[in-house]
Design an enzyme around this catalytic site. Structure first.
Site, mmCIF file in Angstrom:
data_model
loop_
_atom_site.group_PDB
_atom_site.id
_atom_site.type_symbol
_atom_site.label_atom_id
_atom_site.label_comp_id
_atom_site.label_asym_id
_atom_site.label_seq_id
_atom_site.Cartn_x
_atom_site.Cartn_y
_atom_site.Cartn_z
ATOM 1 N N ARG A 252 0.956 -1.150 0.106
ATOM 2 C CA ARG A 252 -0.047 0.069 -0.041
ATOM 3 C C ARG A 252 0.977 1.324 -0.010
ATOM 4 N NH1 ARG A 252 -3.149 -1.976 4.946
ATOM 5 N NH2 ARG A 252 -1.252 -2.815 5.192
ATOM 6 N N ASP B 194 2.646 4.919 -0.336
ATOM 7 C CA ASP B 194 2.144 6.285 -0.124
ATOM 8 C C ASP B 194 1.765 7.152 -1.164
ATOM 9 O OD1 ASP B 194 2.548 5.489 2.850
ATOM 10 O OD2 ASP B 194 4.432 6.611 3.158
ATOM 11 N N ARG C 103 11.378 5.026 3.744
ATOM 12 C CA ARG C 103 11.612 6.343 3.515
ATOM 13 C C ARG C 103 12.303 7.030 4.925
ATOM 14 N NH1 ARG C 103 6.125 9.313 2.243
ATOM 15 N NH2 ARG C 103 7.475 10.868 2.807
#
Lengths: 267, 267
Positions: B51, B53, B207
């Protein structure tokens, strides 16, 4: 001062390199000139080595501009990148002799045309490659490429731009020297590259050569027919121009004394 | 029928993979579901392996959806690509056993984070890489990466998504298994890739790992400090999340029996 710069741009939203009357939309030249004026308040004319068409990209364009302001090349790179939109990047800048001219001093230009050759399209390469779904015989295309190398009249694939390049054999001559022409598959074999290096190119030449090579790759045109098209040098043949977004100006070469050859092996 | 598809997308203009209330803007899941409904008039729920971002890309996402319509996989590929915007592409489709679940059946996910490490920015890589101008010691980053491999609590870099994956050690556990983590320079050394493969990732994990590795690369954080951050598993450290547009989901692996591993070596 005469400043040369290496320029990279995403041509998607530009009406080509060359400045146009404003009503026609943004150009790379106009965008660079506006950025220079914004930095030093002084108008300058930007000249590029290759006058790429609307939608064509560049990783290795070279430009020059003459300016009174005494900014160092490092400051030019930083200042230009600070004001340019992120679709145009200045890779390097260099002070060059007054006689350096980005277009007229160039010895050769290299273009790469990228084809995404798979029945399914691509999303991440969509802006920078032409999706061609049918199978292509790239070895045949490579054989056809070898017929393009040498000093020839390329009138089958384009017309001579209206300009004053003193190196041209004549004002409307379509004679150019093709130094390299090749087609190859890369990566997982879905990417096909058509690479061309010549002293100079006619307007629309690379896209029309690729359009005709695509007919060879589909076996709709045999090598003999391709050879005849090249030899006749007339635009009365079935090849049409491949779309601009697959095309990228990747390299411009200059006499070694200028030290400004622009080559981007990453792109 | 249960249909699995390999999906590629340019996440630039999407609010991430997962469907959101319409006022939040387009999502990849919503775009795929609308395309399916348009093709066969039947609503379907699309489930993705990762999923991603908002702003994150995918070259190797895998999805599945259950549908009554008896279209062949080949027809699904063609029909979906015909109606999808060019920012989402279906690379392949396959009929899979009813027990196949794109998320829960996945053995591992692989992400690549791309850094453009040069003082000058890039135009042609701008949408798909993070421009980081200061020098990076990639060998130090690579050493730090080796501290991430293994079964660990990754609470320093993210939180456990709220879901019902039956394979999780516990509903809020941040324990995951990192199978591969590496940093390397490529091309003309301006591109730095950070590649990670794990059984699963926490929300925001890649990230935040990259944000902290960037501090190591600048020598603002030594390897011992990095090791302590990993070990403490608390989000009280100086690393912040690197921006989403450098990130791409490149591969999802499944048990061999499903024959649906998606891997895009071109991207």
């Amino acid at each position: 001062m005469n400043i040369a710069c290496g320029i990279e741009y995403d041509g998607t939203s530009y009406r080509g390199f060359q400045r146009q009357p404003e009503s026609h939309g943004a150009t790379v030249q106009g965008t660079l000139e506006a950025a220079i004026a914004r930095i030093c308040g002084e108008p300058a004319v930007v000249t590029g080595a290759g006058r790429t068409d609307a939608g064509v990209h560049a990783s290795g364009q070279v430009v020059h501009f003459r300016i009174q302001s005494h900014l160092t090349p490092t400051v030019w790179v930083r200042a230009l990148n600070a004001v340019l939109p992120n679709t145009v990047a200045v890779r390097w800048a260099k002070e060059v002799p007054d006689r350096f001219h980005a277009r007229f001093s160039a010895l050769s230009r290299s273009y790469r045309y990228t084809i995404w050759n798979d029945s399914a399209p691509t999303a991440l390469h969509a802006l920078y490659s032409y999706h061609y779904g049918r199978p292509l015989d790239v070895e045949l295309m490579q054989e056809a490429c070898s017929l393009l190398v040498g000093r020839k009249d390329f009138g089958a694939f384009g017309h001579s731009p209206d300009d004053s390049n003193p190196k041209r054999p004549g004002p409307h001559s379509c004679v150019r020297t093709m130094l390299e022409a090749r087609c190859l598959r890369e990566g997982s074999r879905r990417l096909v590259y058509c690479d061309f290096t010549a002293d100079a190119f006619l307007t629309g030449q690379v896209r029309r050569m690729v359009g005709t090579l695509l007919l060879v790759g589909q076996k709709r045109l045999c090598l003999e027919e391709f050879a005849t098209i090249v030899q006749r040098a007339e635009k009365t043949h079935p090849g049409s121009a491949a779309p601009p977004h697959g095309l990228c100006l990747v390299r411009v070469e200059y006499p070694e004394k200028f030290g400004v050859t622009n080559d981007d092996e990453d792109i």
